[in-house]
Each structure stands twice: as structure tokens, then as C-alpha cells.
Scaffold this motif. Structure first.
Motif, PDB file in Angstrom:
ATOM      1  N   ASP A  75       0.823  -1.209   0.000  1.00  0.00           N
ATOM      2  CA  ASP A  75       0.000   0.000   0.000  1.00  0.00           C
ATOM      3  C   ASP A  75       0.856   1.256   0.000  1.00  0.00           C
ATOM      4  N   GLU A  76       2.140   1.116  -0.293  1.00  0.00           N
ATOM      5  CA  GLU A  76       3.039   2.255  -0.405  1.00  0.00           C
ATOM      6  C   GLU A  76       3.435   2.425  -1.869  1.00  0.00           C
ATOM      7  N   ASP A  77       3.299   3.650  -2.371  1.00  0.00           N
ATOM      8  CA  ASP A  77       3.691   3.934  -3.750  1.00  0.00           C
ATOM      9  C   ASP A  77       5.184   4.264  -3.776  1.00  0.00           C
ATOM     10  N   HIS A  78       5.999   3.271  -4.040  1.00  0.00           N
ATOM     11  CA  HIS A  78       7.449   3.429  -4.030  1.00  0.00           C
ATOM     12  C   HIS A  78       7.973   2.999  -5.385  1.00  0.00           C
ATOM     13  N   HIS A  79       8.479   3.969  -6.142  1.00  0.00           N
ATOM     14  CA  HIS A  79       8.905   3.683  -7.519  1.00  0.00           C
ATOM     15  C   HIS A  79      10.024   2.651  -7.540  1.00  0.00           C
ATOM     16  N   GLY A  80      10.994   2.758  -6.623  1.00  0.00           N
ATOM     17  CA  GLY A  80      12.115   1.827  -6.618  1.00  0.00           C
ATOM     18  C   GLY A  80      11.694   0.402  -6.342  1.00  0.00           C
ATOM     19  N   VAL A  81      10.747   0.227  -5.409  1.00  0.00           N
ATOM     20  CA  VAL A  81      10.247  -1.115  -5.110  1.00  0.00           C
ATOM     21  C   VAL A  81       9.473  -1.664  -6.307  1.00  0.00           C
ATOM     22  N   ALA A  82       8.683  -0.816  -6.944  1.00  0.00           N
ATOM     23  CA  ALA A  82       7.930  -1.266  -8.116  1.00  0.00           C
ATOM     24  C   ALA A  82       8.869  -1.698  -9.235  1.00  0.00           C
ATOM     25  N   ALA A  83       9.973  -0.973  -9.424  1.00  0.00           N
ATOM     26  CA  ALA A  83      10.935  -1.330 -10.457  1.00  0.00           C
ATOM     27  C   ALA A  83      11.615  -2.661 -10.125  1.00  0.00           C
ATOM     28  N   LEU A  84      11.921  -2.870  -8.857  1.00  0.00           N
ATOM     29  CA  LEU A  84      12.532  -4.133  -8.447  1.00  0.00           C
ATOM     30  C   LEU A  84      11.563  -5.294  -8.634  1.00  0.00           C
ATOM     31  N   ALA A  85      10.287  -5.082  -8.306  1.00  0.00           N
ATOM     32  CA  ALA A  85       9.281  -6.136  -8.479  1.00  0.00           C
ATOM     33  C   ALA A  85       9.091  -6.502  -9.942  1.00  0.00           C
ATOM     34  N   ALA A  86       9.357  -5.546 -10.837  1.00  0.00           N
ATOM     35  CA  ALA A  86       9.192  -5.801 -12.269  1.00  0.00           C
ATOM     36  C   ALA A  86      10.411  -6.466 -12.894  1.00  0.00           C
ATOM     37  N   HIS A  87      11.472  -6.683 -12.114  1.00  0.00           N
ATOM     38  CA  HIS A  87      12.685  -7.318 -12.632  1.00  0.00           C
ATOM     39  C   HIS A  87      12.347  -8.735 -13.129  1.00  0.00           C
ATOM     40  N   PRO A  88      12.853  -9.129 -14.277  1.00  0.00           N
ATOM     41  CA  PRO A  88      12.482 -10.449 -14.828  1.00  0.00           C
ATOM     42  C   PRO A  88      12.912 -11.630 -13.964  1.00  0.00           C
ATOM     43  N   ASP A  89      13.908 -11.442 -13.107  1.00  0.00           N
ATOM     44  CA  ASP A  89      14.371 -12.540 -12.258  1.00  0.00           C
ATOM     45  C   ASP A  89      13.741 -12.522 -10.865  1.00  0.00           C
ATOM     46  N   VAL A  90      12.764 -11.644 -10.661  1.00  0.00           N
ATOM     47  CA  VAL A  90      12.097 -11.519  -9.356  1.00  0.00           C
ATOM     48  C   VAL A  90      10.698 -12.121  -9.448  1.00  0.00           C
ATOM     49  N   THR A  91      10.360 -12.939  -8.493  1.00  0.00           N
ATOM     50  CA  THR A  91       9.013 -13.508  -8.390  1.00  0.00           C
ATOM     51  C   THR A  91       8.283 -12.831  -7.236  1.00  0.00           C
ATOM     52  N   VAL A  92       7.133 -12.244  -7.505  1.00  0.00           N
ATOM     53  CA  VAL A  92       6.360 -11.533  -6.496  1.00  0.00           C
ATOM     54  C   VAL A  92       5.292 -12.463  -5.927  1.00  0.00           C
ATOM     55  N   VAL A  93       5.260 -12.576  -4.623  1.00  0.00           N
ATOM     56  CA  VAL A  93       4.256 -13.399  -3.930  1.00  0.00           C
ATOM     57  C   VAL A  93       3.414 -12.469  -3.064  1.00  0.00           C
ATOM     58  N   ALA A  94       2.151 -12.333  -3.391  1.00  0.00           N
ATOM     59  CA  ALA A  94       1.249 -11.473  -2.609  1.00  0.00           C
ATOM     60  C   ALA A  94       0.703 -12.265  -1.429  1.00  0.00           C
ATOM     61  N   LEU A  95       0.834 -11.704  -0.254  1.00  0.00           N
ATOM     62  CA  LEU A  95       0.366 -12.368   0.958  1.00  0.00           C
ATOM     63  C   LEU A  95      -1.041 -11.900   1.300  1.00  0.00           C
ATOM     64  N   ASP A  96      -1.898 -12.830   1.656  1.00  0.00           N
ATOM     65  CA  ASP A  96      -3.249 -12.486   2.081  1.00  0.00           C
ATOM     66  C   ASP A  96      -3.223 -11.900   3.492  1.00  0.00           C
ATOM     67  N   ARG A  97      -4.206 -11.075   3.780  1.00  0.00           N
ATOM     68  CA  ARG A  97      -4.336 -10.543   5.138  1.00  0.00           C
ATOM     69  C   ARG A  97      -4.908 -11.620   6.060  1.00  0.00           C
ATOM     70  N   LEU A  98      -4.698 -11.436   7.329  1.00  0.00           N
ATOM     71  CA  LEU A  98      -5.149 -12.416   8.301  1.00  0.00           C
ATOM     72  C   LEU A  98      -6.668 -12.405   8.416  1.00  0.00           C
ATOM     73  N   GLY A  99      -7.251 -13.591   8.530  1.00  0.00           N
ATOM     74  CA  GLY A  99      -8.673 -13.710   8.794  1.00  0.00           C
ATOM     75  C   GLY A  99      -8.942 -13.739  10.292  1.00  0.00           C
ATOM     76  N   ALA A 100     -10.204 -13.949  10.640  1.00  0.00           N
ATOM     77  CA  ALA A 100     -10.601 -13.909  12.049  1.00  0.00           C
ATOM     78  C   ALA A 100      -9.864 -14.961  12.870  1.00  0.00           C
ATOM     79  N   GLU A 101      -9.730 -16.179  12.338  1.00  0.00           N
ATOM     80  CA  GLU A 101      -9.074 -17.239  13.095  1.00  0.00           C
ATOM     81  C   GLU A 101      -7.594 -16.929  13.318  1.00  0.00           C
ATOM     82  N   ALA A 102      -6.931 -16.405  12.295  1.00  0.00           N
ATOM     83  CA  ALA A 102      -5.508 -16.088  12.424  1.00  0.00           C
ATOM     84  C   ALA A 102      -5.282 -14.938  13.400  1.00  0.00           C
ATOM     85  N   VAL A 103      -6.165 -13.921  13.349  1.00  0.00           N
ATOM     86  CA  VAL A 103      -6.054 -12.812  14.305  1.00  0.00           C
ATOM     87  C   VAL A 103      -6.261 -13.319  15.729  1.00  0.00           C
TER      88      VAL A 103
END
Length: 321
Positions: A75-103
Motif C-alpha cells: 500500500d506504499e507507492d514506491h517507484h524503486g520497489v515497483a521497479a525491483l518487483a518488475a525485474h524479470p528474475d524476481v518472483t512476487v508473492v502477494a500475501l493475504d491478510r489475516l482472517g478472524a481465526e488467524a487474528v
């Protein structure tokens, strides 16, 4: 290429390349063929030199048994991080937020788990960091770390925008530029500019065709930063603006409220809006016997907690007496 190359020398050498090859050589020396994992968290706070280094490493670590595990907030607009995430050798894994049981499981690790897990889930929006921060801060409080973050973002706003953001925090529902213009005295163009600045600062976000707070706790932090007299003054102007919206030309009956509510049972009533009893856009002033001062104005019950008039009764959402 079976390992790190010799770093280039000379005044024209790229610092990211020199440092990157040094890091790879160090990891190889420490771990040899056993491999290594380099973990960096909170990458959204990284400076440009660090991101340049990581960008170089992302394209070279496959030469040796090295894995980069990097984490950053989405949720942060960071150009450098976005450029790193777009690197062809980088795999981005999006993490889900915690549900009620996990909290509940995370809260259960504390010596004194909170009683209201639903409130903890709603205020943290399932972010593990905020779950822990809210547990440390206590019921109804804004964590100091989050309050500091919001304060820095508020401080980055241009002149005049802070008053609009403060009014948006006190007002019911999502930010409404027309209501904010009427309540602050800032013209519509100025309000829109202030809202755009709040989006750029990370306080608000546009999603699904609407403008909303980036995080529920952001609104709480803005409210907590307001002095009680300032908050009461903003609330009064918002109440007047909402009252003015209920035009007689619409044919709607405009409820009337005494400007001087009487004391009842030794406790002074405050005023709150009631959406259920009122057509959209029209305020309904209803006395609620509580401990706050007369003339206070609270947001619609759908917004509680914690944004009532500020007294302990309203904040607790106690029923009318």
C-alpha cells in the motif's frame, strides 16, 4: 558463471556493482556451496542506493546458491520497489491478510488476550503488524508508531490541505468534497486539490470508484491528533452543512433540534445523527444521555466506534438511556 566476478575498479565503477559483488563474495566465503538466504524486510523504507544494490543482486544471485527474500508493503507507492518487483528474475508473492481465526491465534499468544476480537480485526484490517501494535496499545488507542506515521504524512500536506483532511476525518462516511467545501469554507477546487494531496501522501486512496481512507486506523489517528475544541468546531460546521442539505424544496420533513439541549437525569445529552430515522442527506439530531458536553455532534452510529462525540459513553456505543 560459477561465482561472483572480480569487482571492477576505477573511478567509473558503478557503486551498486562494486558493493553487490562484495556482498556475493562475503556470502560465498561464509556459506560456501551450502547456500545462503538474504532476508530484508520493510523494503518500502529503503533508500535509492539500497534498491540499486538489490536490483543488481536480483540479476546475479542465480550465479551462486543465494536466495533473496525481500518484503515490502503493497500500500506504499514506491517507484524503486515497483521497479525491483518488475525485474524479470524476481518472483512476487502477494500475501493475504489475516482472517478472524488467524487474528485470534495471534492475539491468543498474549498473556491477556483482548475481549473484542471483532474490533481488533476491524481496526487492524488483518495486517499482522497492526494486530500486534494494537494489542500493545490497548483498547481504543492508536498505536504510537502508526500515529507517528500519520503525523509525518499530515506534515507533508501543502498549506490549507490539513483543514480539509481534518474535516474528512470527523465527517461521516467517505470524504465528500461538496460537504467538505461547505464545512471548511474552502472552494471546491481547493478541496479537490487537498484530497489529491492526501492521496499522494498515503492518507486516502481511490478504489472501486470511490475515495476512502487508506486504512481505518489512519482516520482514527487524524481524529486523535485533533484537540477536542477543534474537533467540536469542525463537527459543528459539518452538522450545519448537513442541515443545509435538507432543503424544503425536496419535500422532506426537516427534523428540528433544540440548540440548547436540556439536562436529563443529571447527565447532559449530546447530539448524534441517526441514519435509520432520516432520509439520505438530512441530519437527525437526537439527544443521547451521556457524559459529554452540550452541543457536541457525533457521527452516524454506523461509524462507531471510535468516532462518536468523544465522550466515554459514545465511544463505548452505549444505548440511549
Amino acid at each position: 558463471m560459477d561465482g561472483p566476478v572480480d569487482p571492477p575498479a576505477g573511478p567509473g565503477a558503478d557503486p551498486a556493482v562494486v558493493l553487490g559483488e562484495g556482498v556475493l563474495a562475503l556470502l560465498t566465503e561464509l556459506h560456501g556451496d551450502g547456500g545462503a538466504v538474504l532476508v530484508l524486510d520493510d523494503l518500502h523504507w529503503a533508500d535509492a542506493d539500497t534498491l540499486d544494490l538489490l536490483h543488481y543482486l536480483a540479476g546475479t544471485v542465480d550465479a551462486g546458491p543465494v536466495l533473496l527474500a525481500l518484503a515490502a508493503r503493497d500500500d506504499e507507492d514506491h517507484h524503486g520497489v515497483a521497479a525491483l518487483a518488475a525485474h524479470p528474475d524476481v518472483t512476487v508473492v502477494a500475501l493475504d491478510r489475516l482472517g478472524a481465526e488467524a487474528v485470534a491465534a495471534l492475539a491468543g499468544t498474549r498473556a491477556s488476550p483482548p475481549r473484542d476480537l471483532g474490533d481488533l480485526l476491524a481496526r487492524s484490517e488483518g495486517l499482522p503488524f497492526l494486530v500486534e501494535e494494537l494489542l500493545d496499545a490497548g483498547p481504543g488507542a492508536v498505536p504510537p508508531s502508526w500515529a507517528g506515521l500519520v503525523a509525518r504524512r499530515l506534515g507533508a500536506l501543502p498549506d490549507g490541505a490539513r483543514a480539509v483532511v481534518d474535516a474528512a476525518a470527523v465527517a461521516p462516511g467517505d470524504p465528500d468534497h461538496r460537504l467538505l467545501a461547505a464545512a471548511t469554507g474552502v472552494d471546491e477546487a481547493g478541496v479537490l486539490a487537498a484530497l489529491r494531496a492526501a492521496v499522494a501522501a498515503g492518507l486516502l486512496a481511490a478504489a472501486d470508484g470511490r475515495l476512502a481512507w487508506r486504512h481505518a486506523l489512519t482516520r482514527d489517528a487524524v481524529l486523535a491528533a485533533l484537540l477536542p475544541p477543534d474537533r467540536a468546531a469542525v463537527a459543528g460546521r459539518l452538522a450545519a452543512a448537513l442541515e443545509a442539505r435538507a432543503s424544503p424544496a425536496t419535500g422532506r420533513r426537516r427534523p428540528r433540534a433544540s440548540p440548547r439541549p436540556a439536562t436529563t437525569g443529571g447527565r447532559r445529552p449530546c447530539w448524534s445523527t441517526s441514519r435509520a430515522a432520516t432520509p439520505p442527506g438530512a441530519p437527525w439530531a437526537t439527544p443521547r444521555n451521556c457524559s459529554c458536553g452540550p452541543g457536541s455532534w457525533a457521527r452516524s452510529p454506523v461509524a462507531w466506534p471510535p468516532s462518536g462525540c468523544g465522550c466515554s459513553d459514545c465511544a463505548a456505543g452505549r444505548p440511549r438511556r
